[in-house]
Design a protein around this motif. Structure first.
Motif, PDB file in Angstrom:
ATOM      1  N   THR A 597       0.821  -1.219   0.000  1.00  0.00           N
ATOM      2  CA  THR A 597       0.000   0.000   0.000  1.00  0.00           C
ATOM      3  C   THR A 597       0.853   1.266   0.000  1.00  0.00           C
ATOM      4  O   THR A 597       0.367   2.333   0.372  1.00  0.00           O
ATOM      5  CB  THR A 597      -0.920   0.001   1.232  1.00  0.00           C
ATOM      6  N   CYS A 603      -6.608   1.577   2.287  1.00  0.00           N
ATOM      7  CA  CYS A 603      -6.767   0.304   1.577  1.00  0.00           C
ATOM      8  C   CYS A 603      -7.202  -0.785   2.562  1.00  0.00           C
ATOM      9  O   CYS A 603      -6.594  -0.956   3.620  1.00  0.00           O
ATOM     10  CB  CYS A 603      -5.466  -0.101   0.897  1.00  0.00           C
ATOM     11  N   GLU A 607      -8.641  -5.677  -0.398  1.00  0.00           N
ATOM     12  CA  GLU A 607      -8.005  -5.103  -1.585  1.00  0.00           C
ATOM     13  C   GLU A 607      -6.537  -5.497  -1.661  1.00  0.00           C
ATOM     14  O   GLU A 607      -6.012  -5.797  -2.748  1.00  0.00           O
ATOM     15  CB  GLU A 607      -8.129  -3.576  -1.555  1.00  0.00           C
ATOM     16  N   ILE A 608      -5.876  -5.521  -0.504  1.00  0.00           N
ATOM     17  CA  ILE A 608      -4.471  -5.917  -0.469  1.00  0.00           C
ATOM     18  C   ILE A 608      -4.310  -7.370  -0.892  1.00  0.00           C
ATOM     19  O   ILE A 608      -3.434  -7.717  -1.698  1.00  0.00           O
ATOM     20  CB  ILE A 608      -3.895  -5.680   0.939  1.00  0.00           C
ATOM     21  N   ALA A 611      -4.899  -7.886  -4.694  1.00  0.00           N
ATOM     22  CA  ALA A 611      -3.727  -7.504  -5.491  1.00  0.00           C
ATOM     23  C   ALA A 611      -2.616  -8.530  -5.356  1.00  0.00           C
ATOM     24  O   ALA A 611      -1.920  -8.849  -6.329  1.00  0.00           O
ATOM     25  CB  ALA A 611      -3.242  -6.124  -5.053  1.00  0.00           C
ATOM     26  N   ILE A 654      -2.584  -2.887  -7.021  1.00  0.00           N
ATOM     27  CA  ILE A 654      -3.578  -2.391  -6.066  1.00  0.00           C
ATOM     28  C   ILE A 654      -4.039  -0.989  -6.422  1.00  0.00           C
ATOM     29  O   ILE A 654      -5.119  -0.551  -6.000  1.00  0.00           O
ATOM     30  CB  ILE A 654      -2.994  -2.422  -4.637  1.00  0.00           C
ATOM     31  N   GLN A 656      -4.926  -0.136  -9.354  1.00  0.00           N
ATOM     32  CA  GLN A 656      -5.834  -0.290 -10.489  1.00  0.00           C
ATOM     33  C   GLN A 656      -5.503   0.736 -11.578  1.00  0.00           C
ATOM     34  O   GLN A 656      -6.340   1.548 -11.983  1.00  0.00           O
ATOM     35  CB  GLN A 656      -7.293  -0.140 -10.044  1.00  0.00           C
TER      36      GLN A 656
END
Length: 744
Positions: A597, A603, A607-608, A611, A654, A656
Motif C-alpha cells: 500500500t 486500503c 483489496e491488499i 492484489a 492495487i 488499479q
C-alpha cells in the motif's frame, strides 16, 4: 623597468623629493621642540600634520596618484613621533631620546616602525581588485545569516532565555577576579574580619551564579539547537524529494563518477552512482544542516559571551589602572598580525596536505582496482615506489605545516610573556607611586591573561561563523531550487482511457547532454493492448519508460495521455493511474502490507489480498510468520528476489492503473508465476500495457512489438508480421536461437 623610463624616473624623483622634504621637517620639528615656548605635545601634532601634508602634496605633484599602501605608510611615519611622546606622557614616563636629540637613527627607526604598521594593515585588510567581489560575498553572508536567524524564530523563547543566562554568567564571572584581588588587599593591610567575610561571600555568590547561569545557558541553547536542526533537516529532505531525477544525476561526485562511466556493468554502475549521489545528499542532511543549526545558537552564543566579557573586562581593567590597560591593548595589533600570517600559511599548507593525501589514496585505489594488471605486468615494486613518493610528499607538507605552527606558538608565547613582564615592571612602579595596590595588580593580571584568549576567540569565531554561513548557503541552495519538471498540473478527469502518444521526441540525459538518446521518436500505445519494446541494450527502451513516468522532460516533442500533455495532469492523480514495476523493485523497511500500500491510504485487507493474488504473492505471504504484517527488512532483505518481484507487482496492481509498465519483470519469476501474472493482467481488458521483456514467449503474445534502435522506432507490428518482414526483429531472434538462448 627599462621598457618604461618615464614611470621609473617619476618614481625615483618622488622618492628623492619625499625623503628630502621629510628629513627637513623631521629636523625642523626637533628644533622647534627645543626652542619653542608653546606646548610640547601641541607642537608635535601641528608639525606632524604639516609634515604629512607636504609629503602627500609632493608625491601627488610628481606621481599624480597614490596607492593606499603609500598613503598609510606616510600617515604612520608622520604621526609616529607625536604618538610616541603622547604615549610617554599618558604613562607618566620620561621623554624619549628622539624628542631631545634628533638624528638620522631616530628617523630610520620611525620609518621602519611605520613600514611595519603599513604592512600589518596590508596583511589584515588588503586592497585588491577583488574588493567588489569581497563586498558582494559579505553581503551574501549577511543575507544568509538573516535567513538562518529567521529559521530560529519558532524557538525565540529558548534563545531569549539563553541570552539572559549568558549575560548573568558573564557578569558573575567578571567579578570573581575583582574580589580575588580585594581579598588579597584585605589580607595584606589591616585585617578586618567583616570586610574579609563580605569579600569571600560575594566571591562565592558570583562563582555560584556563574556556574548555575552557564549550566542553564548550555541546556537551553542545546534544546534550541536540536529543535532548529530537526526543522531544517525536514525542510531540506522535503525539498530534495521534490526534485526531478536529473537533479540527482548531476550532483558532483568527483572522479568516482568518471571511473564508473567507464565500467561496462550497467546495473552495478547505476547502483554505485546512486550510492555516491546519496553520499552527497546525506552530507547536506547531516553535516551542513547541523552547522546551519549551530550558526546562531553556538557561534553567536560564543561571540556575545566573549564580546560582553571582553568589554566588561576592559572596563574593570580601566578602573584598576587605565595606563596598564592601554599598555595591554598595544599587544593586540602585534597578536593580530601574527595570527593573520599564521592563518594564511597554515590554511594553505593544510589544503595542500589534504590534496596530497587524496592523491596518495587515489594511487592506492588504482592499484587495488587494477591489481590484475599490476600482477600481469610485474609492476608491484613500481607501484610501491610511486605510493611511497606520494606519502613522502604528504610527510614533507605535514612537517612544514607543523613547523609553521610551532613558530606561531613560540611567537605567541613570547609576545604574551613579554607583555606579562612589562605589566609586572610597570605595575611595580605604579604600586611604588601609590597609583594601585597589590590586589589590584593581581586582579589586573588575571583579567589580562583572559583578555588575550578572548580576543583570539573573537577572531576565530568570525571565521567559524563564515564556514557555518557557507554551509547554510549550500542548504538554502537546495531549499530554493525549483524542480525543472513542473508538478502544477490540475487535470483529474473522471474517465481515463489510457491512450499514450509519443510525438517527435528528442531527448538527452542531463548528466550527458551531448549524447542524444531518442531522436524524432514517435509511438502510440492503445488502451487494451500490450506493447513490447525490444532492441539491443542502451538503445532507448528504458528511456521511453522514464519519460512516460515524467522522471525527465524531453528537450523537444511531448507525450500525450488521452490527448493532453502529461504535465497538465495532477501529480498525485497521474502517478496513481500510471504504475511501474521494475526488474528489481525497491522495497522499504516495514511490513509487507506497508510495501503493497506504499503511497496509498485507506486500503482494506481484502483489496491488499486481491492484489497479492493477482501477483501470485498471496500464498507465500500467508506462509510468513506474521503474514501481511511480516517485516521485510532493509530494502526487502528478508525476502528472495522472486518474492520482492511479486510484492512489487502487487504494489502496482492495487492502484488499479490505466497504464501499467512492466520493465523486464519476468526475469526473476518461474514459469508458473509468470503464467498466473499474465492471466491476471489479461483480466483487465481496458488497461494499456507497456512491456520491456526479454523472454520470447512474452514478446510473441504482444499486440504490438516495437523494435528500437539508435533512439528511433525501426520496426513495429505483431510477432508474425515482423518475422515475415525479416528485418531487425527477425535478426535478433535468429541470433538468440543460434546462441542457444531463450531471452533477448
Amino acid at each position: 623597468m627599462a621598457g618604461n623610463p618615464v614611470t621609473t624616473f617619476h618614481k625615483a624623483l618622488a622618492l628623492v623629493l619625499s625623503v628630502i622634504v621629510d628629513l627637513f621637517f623631521f629636523y625642523a620639528t626637533g628644533f622647534v621642540v627645543v626652542h619653542s615656548a608653546f606646548g610640547h605635545l601641541a607642537r608635535l601634532w601641528v608639525f606632524a600634520a604639516l609634515r604629512w601634508s607636504v609629503i602627500i602634496v609632493t608625491a601627488l605633484l610628481v606621481l599624480g596618484d597614490l596607492k593606499p599602501l603609500l598613503i598609510r605608510f606616510t600617515t604612520a611615519h608622520s604621526l609616529l613621533p607625536a604618538v610616541l611622546e603622547s604615549g610617554n606622557w599618558a604613562l607618566s614616563l620620561e621623554e624619549s631620546q628622539c624628542s631631545r636629540v634628533v638624528d638620522v637613527r631616530c628617523w630610520l627607526m620611525f620609518a621602519g616602525a611605520s613600514l611595519g604598521a603599513a604592512l600589518f594593515w596590508e596583511f589584515t585588510i588588503p586592497d585588491s581588485d577583488e574588493e567588489a567581489e569581497g563586498k558582494e560575498q559579505k553581503q551574501k553572508s549577511r543575507v544568509l545569516f538573516k535567513r538562518v536567524l529567521y529559521l530560529h524564530y519558532p524557538d525565540y523563547l529558548l534563545l531569549l532565555g539563553g541570552l539572559v543566562f549568558l549575560t548573568l554568567a558573564v557578569i558573575c564571572e567578571m567579578f570573581i577576579p575583582f574580589y580575588t584581588g580585594r581579598v588579597i588587599d584585605i589580607l595584606g593591610s589591616n585585617y578586618q574580619q567583616n570586610e574579609f567575610l563580605a569579600a569571600l561571600l560575594f566571591m562565592g555568590l558570583y562563582s555560584l551564579g556563574s556556574s548555575v547561569s552557564a549550566g542553564c545557558r548550555g541546556g537551553v541553547l542545546l534544546c534550541a539547537i536540536s529543535s532548529v536542526t530537526c526543522r531544517i533537516k525536514v525542510m531540506l529532505f522535503k525539498a530534495l524529494t521534490e526534485q526531478e531525477i536529473g537533479f540527482f544525476e548531476i550532483i558532483k561526485t568527483g572522479k568516482v563518477v568518471k571511473q564508473h562511466k567507464e565500467r561496462k556493468q550497467k546495473d552495478k554502475m547505476r547502483k554505485d552512482f546512486l550510492i555516491f549521489c546519496a553520499g552527497e545528499i546525506t552530507s547536506r542532511l547531516s553535516r551542513d544542516t547541523t552547522l546551519t543549526g549551530e550558526t546562531v545558537c553556538l557561534n553567536v552564543n560564543v561571540l556575545l559571551r566573549t564580546f560582553i566579557k571582553t568589554v566588561g573586562m576592559i572596563s574593570l581593567m580601566m578602573s584598576l589602572s587605565w595606563k596598564l590597560t592601554f599598555l595591554v591593548l598595544m599587544e593586540t595589533p602585534i597578536t593580530g598580525l601574527i595570527q593573520n600570517i599564521y592563518d594564511k600559511h597554515y590554511q594553505r599548507l593544510s589544503q595542500a596536505m589534504q590534496d596530497s593525501i587524496a592523491h596518495a589514496n587515489d594511487a592506492a585505489n588504482e592499484v587495488v582496482f587494477g591489481i590484475r594488471v599490476v600482477r600481469s605486468f610485474n609492476t608491484e615494486k613500481h607501484e610501491a615506489d610511486r605510493y611511497d613518493k606520494r606519502l613522502m610528499e604528504t610527510h614533507s607538507l605535514k612537517t612544514h605545516r607543523d613547523t609553521v605552527r610551532a613558530i606561531y606558538l613560540l611567537a605567541r608565547r613570547c609576545t604574551g610573556l613579554g607583555m606579562q613582564v612589562l605589566i609586572l615592571y610597570y605595575g611595580r612602579l605604579f604600586i611604588q607611586m601609590g597609583q594601585m595596590t597589590i590586589g589590584n595588580l593581581v586582579s589586573f593580571i588575571i583579567y589580562q591573561s583572559d583578555l588575550g584568549d578572548n580576543i583570539r576567540t573573537i577572531t576565530y569565531i568570525f571565521g567559524d561563523m563564515l564556514n557555518s554561513v557557507m554551509a547554510a548557503g549550500k542548504v538554502f541552495e537546495y531549499l530554493d531550487r525549483k524542480p525543472q519538471i513542473s508538478t502544477d498540473g490540475n487535470l483529474k478527469p473522471d474517465q481515463l482511457k489510457g491512450h499514450i502518444s509519443y510525438q517527435g521526441l528528442n531527448f538527452a540525459y542531463p548528466s550527458n547532454p551531448d549524447k542524444t538518446v531518442l531522436q524524432d521518436f514517435s509511438l502510440e500505445l492503445k488502451p487494451g493492448q500490450m506493447t513490447a519494446l525490444v532492441g539491443p541494450s542502451g538503445e532507448g527502451k528504458s528511456t521511453c519508460v522514464s519519460l512516460l513516468e515524467r522522471l525527465y522532460e524531453p528537450q523537444h516533442g511531448e507525450i500525450l495521455l488521452d490527448g493532453e500533455p502529461l504535465k497538465s495532469y495532477d501529480h498525485h492523480f497521474f502517478h496513481k493511474k500510471i504504475a511501474v514495476v521494475s526488474q528489481e523493485p525497491v522495497l522499504f523497511s516495514g511490513s509487507v502490507r506497508d510495501n503493497i500500500t506504499y503511497g496509498l491510504t485507506g486500503c482494506s485487507l481484502d483489496e491488499i489480498q486481491e492484489a497479492a493474488r493477482k501477483a501470485n504473492a498471496h500464498e507465500f505471504i500467508q506462509q510468513l510468520k506474521k503474514g501481511y504484517d511480516t517485516e521485510v527488512g532493509e530494502s526487502g532483505g528478508q525476502l528472495s528476489k522472486s518474492e520482492r518481484q511479486r510484492i512489487g507487482i502487487a504494489r502496482a496492481l492495487i492502484r488499479q492503473p490505466k497504464v501499467l509498465i512492466l520493465d523486464e519483470i519476468t526475469s526473476s519469476l518461474d514459469s508458473e508465476s509468470e503464467n498466473k501474472i499474465q492471466q491476471a493482467l489479461a483480466s483487465c481488458p481496458d488497461q494499456t500495457l507497456l512491456v520491456i521483456a526479454h523472454r520470447l514467449k512474452t514478446i510473441e503474445t504482444a499486440d504490438q512489438i516495437v523494435v528500437i534502435s539508435g533512439g528511433k522506432v525501426k520496426e513495429r507490428g505483431t510477432h508474425q508480421q515482423l518475422m515475415e518482414l525479416k528485418g531487425s526483429y527477425h535478426k535478433l531472434r535468429e541470433e538468440l536461437f543460434s546462441e542457444g538462448r531463450s531471452t533477448l
